[in-house]
Design an enzyme around this catalytic site. Structure first.
Site, mmCIF file in Angstrom:
data_model
loop_
_atom_site.group_PDB
_atom_site.id
_atom_site.type_symbol
_atom_site.label_atom_id
_atom_site.label_comp_id
_atom_site.label_asym_id
_atom_site.label_seq_id
_atom_site.Cartn_x
_atom_site.Cartn_y
_atom_site.Cartn_z
ATOM 1 N N HIS A 189 3.846 -2.063 3.235
ATOM 2 C CA HIS A 189 3.786 -0.686 2.729
ATOM 3 C C HIS A 189 5.091 -0.299 2.035
ATOM 4 O O HIS A 189 6.177 -0.522 2.584
ATOM 5 C CB HIS A 189 3.488 0.277 3.874
ATOM 6 C CG HIS A 189 2.120 0.095 4.460
ATOM 7 N ND1 HIS A 189 1.818 -0.960 5.293
ATOM 8 C CD2 HIS A 189 0.975 0.805 4.294
ATOM 9 C CE1 HIS A 189 0.533 -0.887 5.632
ATOM 10 N NE2 HIS A 189 0.000 0.171 5.047
ATOM 11 N N ASP A 241 0.824 -1.211 0.000
ATOM 12 C CA ASP A 241 0.000 0.000 0.000
ATOM 13 C C ASP A 241 0.860 1.264 0.000
ATOM 14 O O ASP A 241 2.020 1.239 0.421
ATOM 15 C CB ASP A 241 -0.878 0.043 1.255
ATOM 16 C CG ASP A 241 -2.005 -0.965 1.230
ATOM 17 O OD1 ASP A 241 -2.082 -1.756 0.274
ATOM 18 O OD2 ASP A 241 -2.807 -0.979 2.180
#
Length: 225
Positions: free
Chosen positions: A185, A37
């Protein structure tokens, strides 16, 4: 305070309550999805690609439109390698705090940025992961109306608070199981360690017999069962 120990319990509560979301894949299969992400990031995403290339693994990336516009060449490099692309909003604002028009515009602007950099049509980029995993039933109803697919998670090692590579790897290994949907991430928060983390994590998961697939593969299983 870190919340990583609580995410498995939160998952067990939310998953049966919102069955239209993608939370995991086949619990009888060793196929798992590695997802990232908050990118693309000009440095961290390139580092991630180098590791994925080395192990010949296809992953899934949920992008912020603003980051795509800042690093279109990185976005194209991800897409050219065949990784799956999803939406994370334009600028990481919490979806429940947006009006329906603001949410629709955030997703459309992100799709437009992806089209400009990767030449993927909007209808090819329909998977959405809400920032911070925050959504309401109203959010999901809007997704349904607009023909988006909500994607959540089952393994959340909270790497965005930078607890250290060893801790993130340990948390994933403690939570992973058949069909897991793992969230890491590659953006500003947590991205500085992500390549080194998957460099350790991927061979360990391969040794355990796991096979890496994309989010789209997990959807296909869920739609046929």
């Amino acid at each position: 305070m870190q919340f990583a120990p609580f995410f498995p319990f939160i998952y067990r509560i939310l998953q049966p309550s919102f069955p239209d979301c993608l939370w995991c894949g086949d619990r009888n299969s060793k196929a798992i999805a590695l997802t990232f992400d908050d990118g693309p990031h000009p440095q961290y995403t390139r580092q991630v690609l180098q590791v994925l290339d080395r192990y010949n693994i296809t992953a899934s990336f949920f992008w912020l439109g603003a980051c795509v516009n800042r690093s279109p060449e990185v976005a194209k490099a991800v897409c050219d390698r065949g990784h799956w692309i999803g939406l994370h909003g334009y600028d990481h604002r919490s979806f429940p705090l947006l009006t329906p028009n603001e949410l629709k515009e955030s997703l459309a602007k992100t799709q437009a940025a992806i089209y400009d950099s990767c030449n993927l049509l909007p209808e090819q980029v329909r998977d959405v992961r809400p920032p911070n995993g925050l959504f309401t039933p109203k959010t999901l109803n809007l997704f349904r109306q607009w023909n988006y697919r909500p994607v959540m998670w089952s393994v959340v090692p909270e790497d965005w608070v930078s607890p250290g590579i060893t801790t993130v790897v340990q948390r994933v290994n403690q939570q992973v199981q058949n069909g897991s949907l793992i969230v890491l991430h590659d953006g500003v928060c947590g991205g500085q360690d992500v390549a080194a983390t998957i460099e350790v994590l991927i061979p360990q998961l391969l040794q355990q017999g796991y096979q890496f697939v994309t989010v789209d593969n997990l959807w296909r299983y869920n739609q046929t069962n």
